[in-house]
Write an enzyme that holds these catalytic residues in place. Structure first.
Site, short mmCIF file in Angstrom:
data_model
loop_
_atom_site.label_atom_id
_atom_site.label_comp_id
_atom_site.label_asym_id
_atom_site.label_seq_id
_atom_site.Cartn_x
_atom_site.Cartn_y
_atom_site.Cartn_z
N ASP A 7 16.15 14.68 -10.05
CA ASP A 7 17.30 15.57 -10.23
C ASP A 7 17.50 16.29 -8.89
O ASP A 7 16.60 16.33 -8.05
CB ASP A 7 17.00 16.55 -11.36
CG ASP A 7 18.09 17.58 -11.52
OD1 ASP A 7 19.26 17.20 -11.68
OD2 ASP A 7 17.76 18.78 -11.48
N ASP A 9 19.81 19.64 -8.25
CA ASP A 9 19.90 21.11 -8.33
C ASP A 9 18.72 21.68 -9.11
O ASP A 9 18.49 21.30 -10.27
CB ASP A 9 21.20 21.52 -9.02
CG ASP A 9 22.43 21.01 -8.29
OD1 ASP A 9 23.05 21.80 -7.58
OD2 ASP A 9 22.74 19.81 -8.43
N ASP A 169 14.06 19.57 -13.92
CA ASP A 169 13.80 21.01 -14.10
C ASP A 169 14.42 21.56 -15.38
O ASP A 169 14.62 22.77 -15.48
CB ASP A 169 14.36 21.79 -12.90
CG ASP A 169 15.89 21.86 -12.90
OD1 ASP A 169 16.44 22.96 -12.71
OD2 ASP A 169 16.53 20.81 -13.12
#
Length: 223
Positions: A7, A9, A169
């Site tokens: 991922d 961001d 995240d």
């Protein structure tokens, strides 16, 4: 080939400052001033543009979905115009990517940021060439947590989609990996880091220098 898909961001980079600035540009245009707060609202920023607009409008008691939809293009334009002023990679992130590539893994990105903006950010920060694949929110007809963007990122990085691991995240990343039938590693140093253990990923990542060993344990040595 085995692949490691990241991922973007909140996982590889803290992009929240520039995202919040773009949202506040919209709120100023509406007459509300700067509604979102750098640092405090970082977790909101990493949930995407529409979430920032929704959260901010609810904060000032002016929420309606039409306003969110109307201002979303302005937010994207403002973000594109100033995409890397505050953004920084987390400590050790790029070193870990280099180590994984040296060990023979294919490395790519699967993000819910629009592909063009992800490409722009990585290019302006001088690291686009580190990643063999980049699949964004609009690359395919579906986005995470649908598993197909992850699978496509693995394929474009030269690997088999069943032999990858997703580094993320959020619950979105956890659910994407679960749907794809592959392991997930969730980082604990982002804004929502304290909540990652409850999602029961295959591993938690406290610092990027631990990532190559975790990857080897989860999906084995690269072919």
């Amino acid at each position: 080939m085995r692949t490691v898909i990241f991922d973007l961001d909140g996982t590889l980079a803290d992009t929240s400052g520039d995202l919040l600035a773009a949202a506040n540009h919209c709120f100023r245009h509406m007459g509300h001033g700067d509604v979102l707060v750098h640092g405090e609202d970082a977790g909101v920023a990493l949930r995407g543009g529409r979430m920032m607009l929704t959260h901010g409008l609810k904060r000032v008691g002016a929420y309606d979905d039409a306003t969110v939809q109307d201002y979303y293009p302005m937010l994207l334009e403002a973000y594109s115009d100033d995409i890397d002023t505050h953004t920084h990679f987390y400590p050790g992130a790029l070193d870990a990517v280099e180590l994984l590539k040296s060990a023979g893994y294919g490395v790519g990105i699967c993000t819910n940021k629009p592909e063009a903006l992800a490409h722009q950010l990585l290019t302006q920060m001088g690291v686009r060439d580190l990643f063999a694949s980049l699949v964004g929110a609009d690359t395919l007809s579906v986005r995470k947590p649908d598993p197909e963007p992850l699978r496509e990122a693995a394929r474009r990085a030269g690997g088999h989609p069943d032999l990858c691991v997703l580094i993320g995240d959020s619950d979105t990343d956890r659910n994407t990996a679960r749907a794809a039938g592959v392991p997930s590693v969730l980082v604990t140093f982002g804004p929502s880091g304290d909540n990652m253990a409850a999602l029961e990923p295959e591993a938690l990542l406290h610092h990027f220098h631990d990532l190559p060993e975790l990857v080897a344990e989860l999906i084995g040595a690269a072919a």
